[in-house]
Enzyme design. Structure first.
Site, mmCIF file in Angstrom:
data_model
loop_
_atom_site.group_PDB
_atom_site.id
_atom_site.type_symbol
_atom_site.label_atom_id
_atom_site.label_comp_id
_atom_site.label_asym_id
_atom_site.label_seq_id
_atom_site.Cartn_x
_atom_site.Cartn_y
_atom_site.Cartn_z
ATOM 1 N N HIS A 159 0.828 -1.214 0.000
ATOM 2 C CA HIS A 159 0.000 0.000 0.000
ATOM 3 C C HIS A 159 0.860 1.262 0.000
ATOM 4 O O HIS A 159 0.434 2.302 0.481
ATOM 5 C CB HIS A 159 -0.958 0.034 1.202
ATOM 6 C CG HIS A 159 -1.672 -1.247 1.446
ATOM 7 N ND1 HIS A 159 -2.896 -1.556 0.876
ATOM 8 C CD2 HIS A 159 -1.313 -2.353 2.156
ATOM 9 C CE1 HIS A 159 -3.264 -2.764 1.259
ATOM 10 N NE2 HIS A 159 -2.311 -3.277 2.029
ATOM 11 N N SER A 280 15.065 21.495 -15.379
ATOM 12 C CA SER A 280 13.866 22.282 -15.674
ATOM 13 C C SER A 280 14.307 23.590 -16.307
ATOM 14 O O SER A 280 15.374 24.107 -15.993
ATOM 15 C CB SER A 280 13.103 22.547 -14.386
ATOM 16 O OG SER A 280 12.307 23.713 -14.517
ATOM 17 N N LYS A 286 16.012 21.433 -10.136
ATOM 18 C CA LYS A 286 15.343 20.212 -10.562
ATOM 19 C C LYS A 286 16.248 19.229 -11.299
ATOM 20 O O LYS A 286 17.113 19.605 -12.071
ATOM 21 C CB LYS A 286 14.183 20.559 -11.494
ATOM 22 C CG LYS A 286 13.076 21.291 -10.797
ATOM 23 C CD LYS A 286 12.055 20.358 -10.221
ATOM 24 C CE LYS A 286 11.033 20.031 -11.273
ATOM 25 N NZ LYS A 286 9.898 19.329 -10.691
ATOM 26 N N GLU A 293 9.749 8.350 -16.584
ATOM 27 C CA GLU A 293 8.343 8.757 -16.739
ATOM 28 C C GLU A 293 7.811 8.359 -18.111
ATOM 29 O O GLU A 293 6.665 7.930 -18.253
ATOM 30 C CB GLU A 293 8.198 10.269 -16.568
ATOM 31 C CG GLU A 293 8.459 10.739 -15.150
ATOM 32 C CD GLU A 293 8.444 12.267 -15.077
ATOM 33 O OE1 GLU A 293 7.388 12.824 -14.788
ATOM 34 O OE2 GLU A 293 9.490 12.891 -15.334
#
Ligand code: ARG
Length: 463
Positions: A159, A280, A286, A293
Site C-alpha cells: 500500500h 527544468s 530540478k 516517466e
C-alpha cells in the site's frame, strides 16, 4: 506510367485522393527486405516445380537480388502511386528484368505475400526484442549481485506504506523474475507464429503444382499453415505478440515508477545519473526522471496498439479485408517502443547511485519491524492474532511517546506482554529481521544468493 492500373477491368484511373488514402507504402516499406526473402523462396520453388523454366527462375532471382541491393544502398526508386511495398518491388523487378518479372506473382497473391512478410518481420523483431530483454535481465542480475555484499537494505512496501525491510538485491530480483516471464511470453508468441502462409494464394490455394513445404522450409518456418483461408485471414499472431509486448511494457512501467519515486527528495533512496535526467527550464534545483516517466507512459501507448488491432479484428469476416492493412503501424510502433524502453533501462540502471544511509533509516523507522515482535510472541505460543493485537498496542504507545521500536526497554516490552524476554530486543534491529526471512524466495541474504545463482544459470542456459 505514373498511375497503377489493374488491367482490363478498369477504364478509369483512381482519383488522387482515393489512391493516397489506400496507400500503405509510407509504413510497409519496412517489410521490403522480408518481402524479397519471400519472393526469392517463391521463385525458386516455381522453378523447381517446373512452373517457371530454370532460366526464368534464375532471371527473377538475379532481378530480386539487384532490387535488394538498391534497397540496401538507399537508392530504390519508391513510387507512392504504386500503393504498397509489394507493388513497388514487383514493378521495379519488371523494369530491371523485363516481362518475365510479371511471372513472379504466379500462384501467389498479395494476401499470402503480406501475411508471410509480416510473420517473417515479426519473428526477426521478436528475436531482437528477446536479445534486448536478455541484456536488461543481465543488468538486473548484475545489480542484484553488486548490492548483496555488503547488503543494501531498503524498506519494502505494501500500500506504499513501509511494511518490512528488504535487500535491494531482492528488489532487483523481483524485476528479474517479472522480465523473465515476459521473455517466456515473447518466445511463446514466436513459436506459434512460425508457420508459413505462403501458397495460400488469395484465399483458397492454387491450381498450380506448388510445393508449400519447400517454401516453408526455405523461409525457416516450421511448417506450412494448414488452412489457406486462415493463413491469409488471421492476425491473431500479431495480437498475441502485442499482448506480450503490452504485458512487458506494463512491467517496465512499474520499474520505471519506482525509479521515479525513489529518486525524489521525499524518498531520497537513489540519484539518477546526470546522463539520464533532465533539468527544468525554470527551476534550477530540478533533476527530473523524464526517461523513466516516459517508459511509464508508454505502457498506455503499447496497450493502445493492442486495443487497435483487437478492435479491427473483432467481427471481421474471413478472409483478407483491407482492414488488415491497419495491422502494421500499431505493431511497428509497439515493437519500437518496447525495444527502446528495454535499451534505455539497461543503460540507465547501472548508473543509479543508491544511498544506503537514507534507505536504511527509512527501513528502520516507521515500525517496519513490528511484525518481528508479533512473530516472536507467536513462536512462544501466543496465537498470532493476539500477538498482532499486543504489538499493535505497542506501536500506538511508541507513537504517543514518540519512540521507535528499537528504543524500547525490556521493561516496556514486558509491560505489554510477559512473554517478551531479553532476546526480543535484538529483533528490533534490521539485520536480524532480514536474516530471519530465510524461507524459499524470501529476502534473507542466503535466500537471495540462491535466487541469483539459479537465475544466472538459467540466463546463461537460454538459447
Ligand atoms: N497493402 C496490403 C496490406 O498491407 C497488401 C495486401 C493487399 N491485398 C489486397 N487484396 N488488396 O494489407
Amino acid at each position: 506510367m505514373t498511375q497503377k492500373t489493374w488491367g482490363g477491368r478498369f477504364s478509369q484511373a483512381p482519383s488522387q485522393i482515393a489512391q493516397e488514402f489506400n496507400a500503405s507504402l509510407r509504413f510497409d516499406r519496412r517489410l521490403a527486405l522480408v518481402d524479397i526473402e519471400g519472393s526469392l523462396a517463391h521463385a525458386a520453388m516455381l522453378g523447381q516445380q517446373g512452373i517457371l523454366s530454370p532460366e526464368e527462375a534464375e532471371q527473377i532471382r538475379q532481378g530480386l537480388l539487384a532490387v535488394r541491393q538498391e534497397i540496401l544502398e538507399g537508392r530504390f526508386p519508391w513510387r507512392e502511386e504504386l500503393e504498397d511495398v509489394h507493388m513497388n518491388l514487383e514493378a521495379r523487378l519488371t523494369e530491371l528484368v523485363g516481362p518475365v518479372g510479371g511471372k513472379l506473382h504466379t500462384a501467389r497473391s498479395r494476401n499470402d505475400q503480406v501475411a508471410t512478410d509480416l510473420r517473417l518481420w515479426l519473428r526477426q523483431e521478436l528475436d531482437g526484442a528477446l536479445e534486448d530483454l536478455k541484456a536488461l535481465r543481465r543488468v538486473l542480475l548484475a545489480q542484484a549481485e553488486r548490492y548483496l555484499e555488503p547488503p543494501l537494505i531498503l524498506p519494502g512496501y505494501t500500500h506504499l506504506q513501509r511494511a518490512m525491510p528488504l535487500l535491494l538485491s531482492h528488489w532487483f530480483m523481483a524485476y528479474y523474475e517479472m522480465l523473465s516471464r515476459d521473455a517466456g511470453r515473447l518466445k511463446d508468441a514466436r513459436a506459434r507464429l512460425n508457420e508459413s502462409p505462403l501458397g495460400a494464394a488469395a484465399l483458397a490455394g492454387t491450381g498450380f503444382p506448388i510445393d508449400r513445404e519447400a517454401t516453408a522450409q526455405a523461409l525457416g518456418f516450421a511448417r506450412p499453415m494448414r488452412n489457406s483461408l486462415d493463413a491469409v485471414g488471421s492476425r491473431d499472431f500479431v495480437l498475441e505478440a502485442l499482448a506480450a509486448l503490452t504485458i512487458g511494457q506494463v512491467n517496465l512501467s512499474r520499474l520505471a515508477e519506482e525509479i521515479v519515486l525513489y529518486t525524489t527528495l521525499e524518498f531520497g533512496f537513489a540519484t539518477l545519473p546526470d546522463a539520464f535526467s533532465t533539468g527544468s527550464s525554470i527551476m534550477p534545483q530540478k533533476k527530473n526522471a523524464d526517461h523513466a516517466e516516459l517508459i511509464r507512459a508508454k505502457a498506455g501507448r503499447v496497450l493502445g496498439s493492442f486495443v487497435t488491432l483487437a478492435t479491427l479484428s473483432k467481427g471481421l469476416p474471413l478472409a483478407y479485408n483491407k482492414d488488415l492493412q491497419e495491422d502494421k503501424e500499431p505493431l511497428f510502433d509497439a515493437m519500437d517502443t518496447y525495444r527502446a524502453s528495454l535499451r534505455l533501462l539497461a543503460a540507465m540502471l547501472p548508473g543509479l547511485v543508491w544511498h544506503p544511509e537514507a534507505m536504511r533509516q527509512a527501513a528502520a523507522s516507521g515500525f517496519a519491524l513490528a511484525t518481528e515482535l508479533a512473530d516472536y510472541l507467536a513462536e512462544r505460543g501466543l496465537p498470532f492474532r493476539e500477538a498482532h493485537h499486543v504489538v499493535g498496542r505497542l506501536v500506538r504507545y511508541c507513537l504517543e511517546e514518540r519512540k521507535e521500536l528499537h528504543q524500547l526497554s525490556l521493561a516496556e516490552l514486558q509491560s505489554f506482554h510477559p512473554l517478551f524476554a531479553e532476546d526480543a530486543l535484538a529483533l528490533t534491529h534490521l539485520e536480524s529481521a532480514i536474516h530471519r526471512r530465510r524461507s524459499y524466495g524470501g529476502t534473507a541474504p542466503e535466500a537471495v544468493r540462491e535466487a541469483i545463482k539459479t537465475a544466472k544459470a538459467e540466463l546463461e542456459g537460454e538459447a
